[in-house]
Design an enzyme around this catalytic site. Sequence first.
Site, short mmCIF file in Angstrom:
data_model
loop_
_atom_site.label_atom_id
_atom_site.label_comp_id
_atom_site.label_asym_id
_atom_site.label_seq_id
_atom_site.Cartn_x
_atom_site.Cartn_y
_atom_site.Cartn_z
N CYS A 1 0.87 -1.31 -0.12
CA CYS A 1 -0.02 -0.01 -0.02
C CYS A 1 0.92 1.24 -0.01
CB CYS A 1 -0.93 -0.08 1.25
SG CYS A 1 -1.50 -1.44 2.01
N LYS B 1 3.15 1.82 -2.98
CA LYS B 1 2.38 1.99 -4.14
C LYS B 1 1.65 3.29 -4.43
CE LYS B 1 -1.62 1.39 -3.46
NZ LYS B 1 -2.46 0.24 -3.60
N GLU C 1 -3.92 -1.21 -10.69
CA GLU C 1 -3.06 -0.04 -10.04
C GLU C 1 -1.82 0.12 -10.73
OE1 GLU C 1 -4.97 0.02 -5.39
OE2 GLU C 1 -2.98 -0.78 -5.91
N HIS D 1 -20.63 23.75 -2.08
CA HIS D 1 -20.32 24.05 -3.62
C HIS D 1 -19.14 24.97 -3.82
CE1 HIS D 1 -22.07 24.68 -7.58
NE2 HIS D 1 -21.73 25.91 -7.24
N GLU E 1 -20.58 17.14 -3.88
CA GLU E 1 -21.96 17.37 -3.64
C GLU E 1 -23.12 16.73 -4.47
OE1 GLU E 1 -23.11 21.46 -5.18
OE2 GLU E 1 -21.14 21.55 -6.00
P1 NDP Z 1 -7.07 -9.91 -7.10
O1 NDP Z 1 -7.78 -11.12 -6.24
O2 NDP Z 1 -7.76 -8.60 -6.75
O3 NDP Z 1 -7.12 -10.23 -8.53
C1 NDP Z 1 -6.52 -10.91 -9.34
C2 NDP Z 1 -6.80 -10.86 -10.73
O4 NDP Z 1 -6.11 -11.93 -11.34
C3 NDP Z 1 -8.20 -11.23 -10.89
O5 NDP Z 1 -8.58 -10.22 -12.11
C4 NDP Z 1 -8.38 -12.60 -11.39
O6 NDP Z 1 -9.30 -12.84 -12.44
C5 NDP Z 1 -6.99 -12.84 -12.27
N1 NDP Z 1 -6.45 -14.03 -12.24
C6 NDP Z 1 -6.43 -15.22 -10.91
N2 NDP Z 1 -6.01 -16.23 -11.69
C7 NDP Z 1 -5.70 -16.30 -12.88
C8 NDP Z 1 -5.12 -16.85 -13.81
N3 NDP Z 1 -4.87 -18.22 -13.62
N4 NDP Z 1 -5.18 -16.69 -15.15
C9 NDP Z 1 -5.38 -15.35 -15.57
N5 NDP Z 1 -5.84 -14.63 -14.55
C10 NDP Z 1 -6.03 -14.78 -13.39
O7 NDP Z 1 -5.63 -9.96 -6.76
P2 NDP Z 1 -4.49 -8.89 -6.67
O8 NDP Z 1 -3.12 -9.75 -6.97
O9 NDP Z 1 -4.78 -7.65 -7.60
O10 NDP Z 1 -4.51 -8.28 -5.24
C11 NDP Z 1 -4.37 -9.20 -4.01
C12 NDP Z 1 -5.08 -8.62 -2.90
O11 NDP Z 1 -4.24 -7.45 -2.47
C13 NDP Z 1 -6.46 -8.01 -3.31
O12 NDP Z 1 -7.69 -9.19 -3.38
C14 NDP Z 1 -6.65 -6.88 -2.41
O13 NDP Z 1 -7.35 -7.50 -1.11
C15 NDP Z 1 -5.31 -6.52 -1.99
N6 NDP Z 1 -4.94 -5.22 -2.30
C16 NDP Z 1 -5.70 -4.12 -2.01
C17 NDP Z 1 -5.28 -3.09 -2.50
C18 NDP Z 1 -6.22 -1.74 -2.15
O14 NDP Z 1 -6.65 -2.05 -1.16
N7 NDP Z 1 -6.12 -0.58 -2.97
C19 NDP Z 1 -4.25 -2.70 -3.44
C20 NDP Z 1 -3.52 -4.25 -3.81
C21 NDP Z 1 -4.00 -5.02 -3.47
P3 NDP Z 1 -10.97 -13.17 -12.13
O15 NDP Z 1 -11.52 -11.75 -11.70
O16 NDP Z 1 -11.30 -13.71 -13.40
O17 NDP Z 1 -10.88 -14.10 -10.74
#
Ligand code: NDP
Length: 459
Positions: free
Chosen positions: A47, A50, A182, A436, A441
């Site tokens: 976080c 990033k 992100e 405003h 708003e």
């Molecule tokens: P996410 O679970 O958010 O996203 C994973 C992505 O990868 C999804 O789009 C998923 O697709 C895709 N995916 C999974 N497996 C495969 C595969 N085998 N082939 C192709 N695509 C695949 O995970 P992130 O890694 O982005 O982040 C991890 C966690 O970290 C998040 O869930 C969040 O909780 C946390 N985080 C929070 C942030 C914030 O609060 N701003 C910032 C960064 C991380 P599908 O959707 O189809 O399953």
Amino acid sequence: MSDDVDLFVIGAGSGGVRAARVAAEHGAKVMIAEEYRVGGTCVIRGCVPKKLLAYASRFSREFADAAGYGWTVSPPRFDWPGLIANKDREIARLEAAYIADLQDAGVTIVKSRVVLEDAHKLRLVATSAAVRAHYVLVATGARPGNGTIPGIEHVISSNEAFHLPEFPSRILIQGGGYIAVEFACIFAGLGAQVTLVYRGENILRGFDDDVRSHLRTEMEKGGIRILTGRTVAAVEKTATGVRSKLSDGQAIETDRVMFALGRRPNVAEFGLGAAGVELAENGGIAVDPYSRTSASNVYAVGDVTNRVNLTPVAIREGQAFADTVFGSRPTAVDHAHVPTAVFSEPEVGVIGMTEAMARARLAAVDVYRASFRPLKATLSGRDTRMLMKLVVDGSTDRVVGCHIVGPDAAELIQLVGVAVTMKARKADFDATMAVHPTAAEELVTMRKPVARYRREAAE
Ligand code: NDP
């Protein structure tokens, strides 16, 4: 046999650090072990860095937008190594502050991997010393899980993205979740040519459909190429970069390939089985509402439990654990009202139910939506729109969901989160005087629903 400590915490990330500090403040003798750096994913390679990179990436828009406001900005130059060095300095400062906080609270920090030999006995790998603990808290977090396609060794995760020696002017990112979205926006803002590859039909699955399509449009306007309905099947090194072969047969060469395919709980190879700790079906440690595992003296908080994987949730769980076990105040964490933000460009801020969720769960749903050009975009001439959406329970008038895409959406949703957590009604939003001229708003001036759904009562 007497215990060496009241509490042994494995993992000094957000959840572990909070639990250790608060348990010590409640009078417990606490030891915390960390094999990498104190602060965990959020502070060291999540976080915080990033967000710093996101700030850096937004200057390019500001420079471009400045012209409409009368400014001439001579061609700006960007220095990636300079940014990374400054970011690393700030992270080192934060890590030192975390260490100082723990030490001030009387917590003993050990820099070592730890293995559980049973539910009370831990072995410090660095010194082979054994420690007996009355309670154990597992807060080992999660790590990138990027699968095993041919050439996966040429693929980086977000961990490496924070330390690339050279700025990649072309990058392909696979994934459609928080991290992929992100980083796509960060690299694009910093000037890279970005291709985002996602297997589903649209990014950010699980978010409100209007949010997903709005953000996708905005990201595409920002120059990011989004390829949906396909995956990266293989990656190979070339003389000039890395070539990704997609499932549709297309080949794309970039300087770097990054995957963000979700994170896996860190549950392996430190003796959870020997301690009698069972896993849940989702691969995380199974816990009750008080974060207690199947071993009665072992608790677990944060991403390793794979509940809601967000830093503030881990912190809450760590605090609740310490209050429950050492503060005589049994506390379960409410995972229902969790505002969250995606630090994309533009930002996304959401809390509560999506329109689809509300329609599936509630008998009556009213939807309010505004999509508008922010005032700032008028003089800058930027082609951008902001989205605000309220999902209201038509039976009770309660606002059960709020979804924002636009500048400062993360800041806005924090405050809307207070209202939604307090069970505010749409009438309360309406009664709130507008500020405003602001974008926010719109949240208190949306009078007419754009959709009303009523489920027929069962005969
Ligand atoms: P996410 O679970 O958010 O996203 C994973 C992505 O990868 C999804 O789009 C998923 O697709 C895709 N995916 C999974 N497996 C495969 C595969 N085998 N082939 C192709 N695509 C695949 O995970 P992130 O890694 O982005 O982040 C991890 C966690 O970290 C998040 O869930 C969040 O909780 C946390 N985080 C929070 C942030 C914030 O609060 N701003 C910032 C960064 C991380 P599908 O959707 O189809 O399953």
